[in-house]
Write a protein that holds these residues in place. Structure first.
Motif, short mmCIF file in Angstrom:
data_model
loop_
_atom_site.label_atom_id
_atom_site.label_comp_id
_atom_site.label_asym_id
_atom_site.label_seq_id
_atom_site.Cartn_x
_atom_site.Cartn_y
_atom_site.Cartn_z
N ARG A 251 0.82 -1.21 0.00
CA ARG A 251 0.00 0.00 0.00
C ARG A 251 0.86 1.26 0.00
NH1 ARG A 251 0.62 1.64 5.15
NH2 ARG A 251 1.00 0.02 6.71
N LEU A 252 2.10 1.16 0.50
CA LEU A 252 2.97 2.33 0.51
C LEU A 252 3.22 2.86 -0.90
CD1 LEU A 252 5.64 1.34 3.20
CD2 LEU A 252 3.66 2.85 3.48
N PHE A 253 3.29 1.94 -1.86
CA PHE A 253 3.60 2.34 -3.23
C PHE A 253 2.39 2.94 -3.94
CE2 PHE A 253 6.93 -0.68 -2.21
CZ PHE A 253 8.05 0.00 -2.66
N ARG A 254 1.21 2.81 -3.32
CA ARG A 254 0.06 3.52 -3.86
C ARG A 254 0.12 5.00 -3.52
NH1 ARG A 254 -2.75 -1.31 -2.25
NH2 ARG A 254 -3.54 -0.30 -0.35
N ASN A 255 1.00 5.32 -2.58
CA ASN A 255 1.27 6.72 -2.22
C ASN A 255 2.25 7.27 -3.26
OD1 ASN A 255 2.39 9.09 -1.15
ND2 ASN A 255 2.27 8.33 0.97
N ARG A 256 1.79 8.18 -4.11
CA ARG A 256 2.64 8.70 -5.19
C ARG A 256 3.89 9.37 -4.67
NH1 ARG A 256 0.65 12.71 -8.62
NH2 ARG A 256 -1.16 13.15 -7.32
N ALA A 257 3.79 10.00 -3.50
CA ALA A 257 4.96 10.66 -2.93
C ALA A 257 6.03 9.64 -2.55
CB ALA A 257 4.57 11.49 -1.72
N PHE A 258 5.62 8.53 -1.92
CA PHE A 258 6.56 7.48 -1.54
C PHE A 258 7.24 6.89 -2.77
CE2 PHE A 258 7.48 2.99 -0.57
CZ PHE A 258 8.29 3.14 0.54
N SER A 259 6.47 6.58 -3.80
CA SER A 259 7.05 6.03 -5.03
C SER A 259 7.99 7.03 -5.70
CB SER A 259 5.93 5.63 -6.00
OG SER A 259 5.13 4.61 -5.46
N ALA A 260 7.61 8.31 -5.70
CA ALA A 260 8.44 9.33 -6.34
C ALA A 260 9.76 9.52 -5.61
CB ALA A 260 7.68 10.65 -6.40
N VAL A 261 9.72 9.52 -4.29
CA VAL A 261 10.95 9.68 -3.50
C VAL A 261 11.93 8.55 -3.79
CG1 VAL A 261 11.88 9.54 -1.16
CG2 VAL A 261 9.99 11.08 -1.64
N ASN A 262 11.43 7.33 -3.83
CA ASN A 262 12.31 6.19 -4.06
C ASN A 262 12.84 6.16 -5.49
OD1 ASN A 262 12.42 4.60 -1.50
ND2 ASN A 262 10.21 4.70 -1.73
N ALA A 263 12.01 6.53 -6.46
CA ALA A 263 12.48 6.60 -7.84
C ALA A 263 13.56 7.67 -8.00
CB ALA A 263 11.31 6.90 -8.78
N ALA A 264 13.33 8.83 -7.38
CA ALA A 264 14.31 9.91 -7.46
C ALA A 264 15.62 9.51 -6.79
CB ALA A 264 13.75 11.18 -6.83
N SER A 265 15.54 8.82 -5.64
CA SER A 265 16.75 8.38 -4.94
C SER A 265 17.54 7.40 -5.79
CB SER A 265 16.37 7.72 -3.61
OG SER A 265 15.75 8.66 -2.74
N LEU A 266 16.85 6.44 -6.39
CA LEU A 266 17.52 5.46 -7.25
C LEU A 266 18.24 6.15 -8.41
CD1 LEU A 266 16.23 2.03 -8.39
CD2 LEU A 266 17.00 3.63 -10.13
N LEU A 267 17.57 7.11 -9.06
CA LEU A 267 18.14 7.75 -10.24
C LEU A 267 19.28 8.70 -9.87
CD1 LEU A 267 14.76 8.34 -12.07
CD2 LEU A 267 16.56 6.77 -12.79
N MET A 268 19.16 9.43 -8.76
CA MET A 268 20.25 10.32 -8.35
C MET A 268 21.51 9.52 -8.03
SD MET A 268 21.80 13.11 -7.57
CE MET A 268 21.00 14.62 -7.03
N PHE A 269 21.36 8.43 -7.27
CA PHE A 269 22.54 7.65 -6.90
C PHE A 269 23.12 6.91 -8.10
CE2 PHE A 269 21.42 8.90 -2.79
CZ PHE A 269 22.45 8.57 -1.92
N ALA A 270 22.28 6.54 -9.06
CA ALA A 270 22.79 5.93 -10.29
C ALA A 270 23.66 6.92 -11.04
CB ALA A 270 21.63 5.46 -11.16
N ALA A 271 23.19 8.15 -11.20
CA ALA A 271 23.95 9.16 -11.92
C ALA A 271 25.23 9.52 -11.18
CB ALA A 271 23.10 10.41 -12.13
N MET A 272 25.12 9.71 -9.86
CA MET A 272 26.26 10.18 -9.07
C MET A 272 27.38 9.13 -8.98
SD MET A 272 26.38 11.42 -5.09
CE MET A 272 25.98 9.78 -4.46
N PHE A 273 27.04 7.93 -8.50
CA PHE A 273 28.08 6.92 -8.30
C PHE A 273 28.64 6.41 -9.62
CE2 PHE A 273 26.52 6.71 -3.95
CZ PHE A 273 27.70 6.57 -3.25
N GLY A 274 27.78 6.34 -10.64
CA GLY A 274 28.28 5.90 -11.94
C GLY A 274 29.36 6.81 -12.47
N LEU A 275 29.17 8.13 -12.34
CA LEU A 275 30.16 9.06 -12.88
C LEU A 275 31.35 9.25 -11.95
CD1 LEU A 275 30.51 10.50 -15.52
CD2 LEU A 275 29.80 12.60 -14.40
#
Length: 478
Positions: A251-275
């Protein structure tokens, strides 16, 4: 709970754990020379930690909710500190890899619980400041990691990048025993099936990602583990939807804010650590800087979060976390795009500085607000597992970023010559910029508003029990 001492304990812990992962990357050439390791063994001194850290994050957070966050946190701290000493004493690659794997287990337990303990201990009106300090210390570790790693390796020896954890760990353990209060979620029951499924699924995905540099994306090993991990994660989702006491309520993922925070965290760390992984090699192998010099040259990027953190706190008070996090991702994308546009075999360092500064501003605007937002968008009873989930997505992002950007680098370039290195680095940097830009769009999908905080009461044993009063509309800074 004493908010100040909880902040000290959680801040020192997150600083120690975040610093450890970065100083090891700087020390890899020295470790290879001293232990006579192969390139594959060298990679597994990093991958062994990444695997156990990723796999046990969710389990560590769930164990803290069930058995007591203070108790589980201190146990994880003992494991991390002891494994650090074992890593320093390692006389072979196998011993070092094993110690690093145990280190990752300890870090997986303590990292999400630092955020949960802090959130429970600090009153809501002061929580933004406390989480800002927590985020600033995490950013400071990022800033000092390459610098400290380079200095220790050049001036002392690589073993001391692990020994430094021991006195810090002992101090934090004593303070934790003395000052931390216990907090629990007593209505939680264990979900052994869910725990096993999510651990196996994350293991399969992360193992596939960290194996791409050795075997390639099209190998049977990588594809098999990736497919297997995704299938098991799908089974985990199905189980969590059916079971009465899920470890990660879907049910947490039905919360758009919760899903957005986790998606943004995944993408920021992918960009940062990769480079970061590729840029540190560019500075040392192509531009000829020593490890210490490379750490100093990276400071416009890595030290900027410390400078920007107070500004981020002011901006979140006016604009809300959502917009500040989005701005951080946008600055990060701009910084990586700048680096991609100027990098060449003979690029002057001065030409790189604007991109490093832009990226550093992005990190400073991201770290603290996203941590506060991750805690604010769920009810207090869910904050422990939400912290574990957010840290898991971050770690998956880091592994994914290194795998994807390294794959782009090796496909279009390589280590054969300076020009060949740049031919691979430039498109990898552009893709990193694109990943950060997508993260900006992801966080903007989060709506304004959040779940209202529940009341917190102290039970007779002195522990803090989270009680959930329901989802109520409230004014929010998200």
């Amino acid at each position: 709970m004493n908010p100040v001492w909880t902040l000290v304990v959680s801040g020192l812990t997150v600083f120690m754990a975040a610093l450890d992962n970065l100083v090891v990357i700087t020390a890899l050439p020295a470790i290879q020379k001293d232990l006579g390791t192969s390139l594959q063994d060298l990679e597994w001194t990093v991958n062994g930690y990444t695997l156990t850290f990723s796999v046990f994050l969710m389990a560590g957070a769930a164990a803290g909710d069930r058995f007591g966050r203070r108790r589980v946190f201190l146990a994880g701290l003992v494991v991390f500190t002891g494994a650090s000493a074992a890593a320093a004493l390692s006389g072979s690659a196998d011993a070092l890899i094993a110690a690093r794997a145990v280190q990752g287990l300890g870090a997986a337990v303590v990292m999400p619980l630092t955020l949960t303990l802090l959130t429970v201990a600090v009153p809501e009106r002061r929580r933004g400041v406390a989480l800002g300090v927590w985020g600033a210390l995490s950013g400071l570790a990022v800033a000092l990691g390459p610098l400290i790693g380079g200095a220790v390796v050049e001036k002392i020896s690589w073993e001391w990048i692990f020994w430094v954890n021991v006195p810090i760990g002992v101090v934090v353990l004593v303070l934790g025993l003395w000052k931390l209060a216990e907090s629990t979620r007593p209505d939680t029951s264990l979900d052994p099936v869910g725990t096993v499924l999510v651990s196996l699924g994350v293991f399969g995905v992360v193992y596939a990602l960290v194996s791409t540099t050795e075997h390639g994306w099209s190998s049977a090993r990588v594809l098999g583990f990736l497919a297997g991990g995704l299938v098991v994660l799908a089974l985990f989702v199905g189980w969590e939807l059916r079971t009465a006491e899920p470890m990660l309520p879907m049910r947490l993922f039905r919360n758009r804010a919760f899903s957005a925070v986790n998606a943004a965290s995944l993408l920021m760390f992918a960009a940062m650590f990769g480079l970061v992984f590729l840029l540190t090699q560019f500075m040392q192998n192509i531009q000829g800087f020593s490890p210490l010099e490379a750490g100093v040259k990276m400071l416009p990027w890595t030290a900027m979060p410390v400078v920007v953190a107070p500004l981020a706190a002011l901006l979140t008070a006016r604009l809300g976390n959502r917009l500040v996090v989005a701005a951080g991702l946008l600055f990060e994308a701009a910084g990586l795009g700048w680096l991609a546009s100027v990098v060449s075999a003979d690029t002057a360092y001065a030409d790189q500085v604007p991109g490093l500064v832009l990226g550093g501003i992005g990190l400073g605007l991201f770290f603290s607000p996203v941590a506060e937002m991750a805690m604010n968008v769920v009810a207090p009873r869910d904050q422990g597992i939400a912290s574990g989930a957010n840290n898991t997505f971050r770690e998956l992002g880091g592994a994914l970023g290194v795998a994807v950007l390294t794959s782009v680098f090796t496909t279009l370039g390589g280590y054969g010559s300076p020009q060949e290195f740049v031919d691979g680095l430039r498109p990898a940097a552009w893709i990193g910029a694109g990943i950060a830009a997508v993260g900006c769009l992801a966080i903007l999908t989060a709506p304004r508003g959040r779940t209202a905080p529940a009341e917190t009461k102290v039970i007779s044993s002195g522990a803090v029990e989270d009680s959930y009063q329901g989802n109520l509309p409230s004014r929010s800074r998200n």
